[in-house]
Scaffold this active site. Structure first.
Site, PDB file in Angstrom:
ATOM      1  N   ARG A 261      40.224  37.799  48.682  1.00  0.00           N
ATOM      2  CA  ARG A 261      39.979  36.817  47.631  1.00  0.00           C
ATOM      3  C   ARG A 261      40.398  35.436  48.125  1.00  0.00           C
ATOM      4  O   ARG A 261      41.556  35.220  48.488  1.00  0.00           O
ATOM      5  CB  ARG A 261      40.732  37.168  46.344  1.00  0.00           C
ATOM      6  CG  ARG A 261      40.486  36.139  45.249  1.00  0.00           C
ATOM      7  CD  ARG A 261      40.868  36.634  43.879  1.00  0.00           C
ATOM      8  NE  ARG A 261      42.300  36.779  43.690  1.00  0.00           N
ATOM      9  CZ  ARG A 261      42.864  37.035  42.505  1.00  0.00           C
ATOM     10  NH1 ARG A 261      42.101  37.209  41.429  1.00  0.00           N
ATOM     11  NH2 ARG A 261      44.172  37.171  42.402  1.00  0.00           N
TER      12      ARG A 261
ATOM     13  N   ASP B 162      43.213  35.815  33.152  1.00  0.00           N
ATOM     14  CA  ASP B 162      42.648  34.488  32.893  1.00  0.00           C
ATOM     15  C   ASP B 162      41.702  34.517  31.705  1.00  0.00           C
ATOM     16  O   ASP B 162      41.643  33.556  30.922  1.00  0.00           O
ATOM     17  CB  ASP B 162      41.918  33.975  34.138  1.00  0.00           C
ATOM     18  CG  ASP B 162      42.876  33.413  35.167  1.00  0.00           C
ATOM     19  OD1 ASP B 162      43.575  32.441  34.865  1.00  0.00           O
ATOM     20  OD2 ASP B 162      42.934  33.948  36.282  1.00  0.00           O
TER      21      ASP B 162
ATOM     22  N   HIS C 110      46.631  33.793  44.631  1.00  0.00           N
ATOM     23  CA  HIS C 110      47.971  33.714  44.044  1.00  0.00           C
ATOM     24  C   HIS C 110      49.075  34.142  44.999  1.00  0.00           C
ATOM     25  O   HIS C 110      50.249  34.076  44.651  1.00  0.00           O
ATOM     26  CB  HIS C 110      48.023  34.551  42.763  1.00  0.00           C
ATOM     27  CG  HIS C 110      47.160  34.018  41.670  1.00  0.00           C
ATOM     28  ND1 HIS C 110      47.373  32.791  41.082  1.00  0.00           N
ATOM     29  CD2 HIS C 110      46.059  34.534  41.069  1.00  0.00           C
ATOM     30  CE1 HIS C 110      46.454  32.575  40.157  1.00  0.00           C
ATOM     31  NE2 HIS C 110      45.635  33.605  40.133  1.00  0.00           N
TER      32      HIS C 110
ATOM     33  N   GLU D 114      35.962  35.075  34.554  1.00  0.00           N
ATOM     34  CA  GLU D 114      37.275  35.145  33.906  1.00  0.00           C
ATOM     35  C   GLU D 114      37.527  33.964  32.978  1.00  0.00           C
ATOM     36  O   GLU D 114      38.657  33.533  32.800  1.00  0.00           O
ATOM     37  CB  GLU D 114      38.369  35.237  34.978  1.00  0.00           C
ATOM     38  CG  GLU D 114      38.232  34.244  36.106  1.00  0.00           C
ATOM     39  CD  GLU D 114      39.193  34.506  37.249  1.00  0.00           C
ATOM     40  OE1 GLU D 114      40.151  35.278  37.060  1.00  0.00           O
ATOM     41  OE2 GLU D 114      39.007  33.914  38.324  1.00  0.00           O
TER      42      GLU D 114
ATOM     43  N   ASP E 217      34.353  34.001  59.703  1.00  0.00           N
ATOM     44  CA  ASP E 217      34.479  34.009  61.161  1.00  0.00           C
ATOM     45  C   ASP E 217      35.616  34.902  61.646  1.00  0.00           C
ATOM     46  O   ASP E 217      35.547  35.449  62.755  1.00  0.00           O
ATOM     47  CB  ASP E 217      34.664  32.590  61.698  1.00  0.00           C
ATOM     48  CG  ASP E 217      33.359  31.828  61.816  1.00  0.00           C
ATOM     49  OD1 ASP E 217      32.287  32.433  61.589  1.00  0.00           O
ATOM     50  OD2 ASP E 217      33.388  30.621  62.146  1.00  0.00           O
TER      51      ASP E 217
END
Length: 265
Positions: A72, A177, A47, A151, A86
């Site tokens: 996230r 959510d 977000h 969620e 990586d």
């Protein structure tokens, strides 16, 4: 050079770990947060408009400090996961996981063949310290931590199977959510939502995995800790800054400072 230890993963089943959302998207702001004592920081690529280079800058900024960066991703795309690993992400959170098969694919994205599909970056990758960690390919998975977010109604229904997937280290609950998915938008305190949260915590613990949640309201955080959550995000930097600024201004200007920040974010 040795493979860096994932202290967050090591402590998942020990004492509670308290986290803060790092939402400003810069290394400068992330470093400030890293000096405040939180056990982990959530660098949000879902977000917040974080690109891979922006995430890298934040990982580098917080590296000297004890706060562990949890990143996230915007989704479970295996190519994006490859890039994040990586650049040195050790703990990855993936939103909206709804089935055991989806969870298994995420595990495969984090592991090298023959156990997965992660491509080898070798000397190009910060994760290997540019080939300075000689046994990285054999041991990388030992220090990687996968957190899947439950969620949605479907995720709750399948949580026992999701949590049981080998390679899933923890389940994280998204109250916002989940509440809207259950038909109670903006109301994570609704009895149906609370029942679902408790179901996820219980099923996750029964599978021997750690459970976490976002809970910026003190009473919520304490309840979830009592239920068995071991890593809880108790603060969100943007919300804290905005409210502090409004509270400060209200001491000098006699006017309505508006509503408090949402308890969901």
């Amino acid at each position: 050079m040795k493979l860096p230890e994932n202290t967050f993963k090591r402590r998942l089943h020990a004492e509670p770990q308290y986290g803060c959302w790092a939402s400003f998207g810069t290394g400068f702001s992330a470093e400030i947060l890293a000096t405040t004592g939180y056990d982990w920081l959530l660098i949000d690529g879902e977000h917040v408009p974080n690109t891979v280079p922006m995430v890298l800058a934040q990982l580098q900024a917080v590296a000297p400090y004890p706060s562990h960066p949890v990143v996230r991703a915007v989704n479970g795309d295996k190519d994006l996961i490859k890039q994040l690993l990586d650049i040195g992400v050790q703990t990855l959170m993936v939103p909206m996981v709804e089935s055991a098969e989806q969870a298994r694919e995420l595990v495969r994205a984090m592991r090298y063949p023959p156990h997965g599909v992660r491509g080898v970056g070798g000397g190009l990758a910060r994760a290997t310290r540019w080939d300075s960690i000689p046994d990285y390919l054999e041991k990388a998975h030992e220090e990687l931590c996968l957190i899947v977010q439950v969620e949605s109604r479907k995720g709750v229904e399948n949580v026992a199977e999701i949590a049981a997937v080998e390679g899933v280290d923890a389940v994280f609950i998204g109250p916002a959510d989940l509440s809207i998915g259950l038909g109670h938008p903006g109301n994570p305190g609704h009895p149906e939502v609370q029942e679902s949260i408790r179901c996820v915590v219980d099923a996750t613990r029964a599978a021997g995995k750690a459970c976490g949640i976002l809970a910026p309201v003190d009473t919520d955080a304490k309840r979830y800790l009592e239920w068995g959550c071991t890593f809880v995000a108790v603060a969100i930097d943007i919300s804290l800054m905005r409210q502090a600024l409004k509270d400060t201004l209200s001491r000098y200007r006699d006017s309505d400072i508006g509503p408090k920040p949402s308890s969901l974010y």
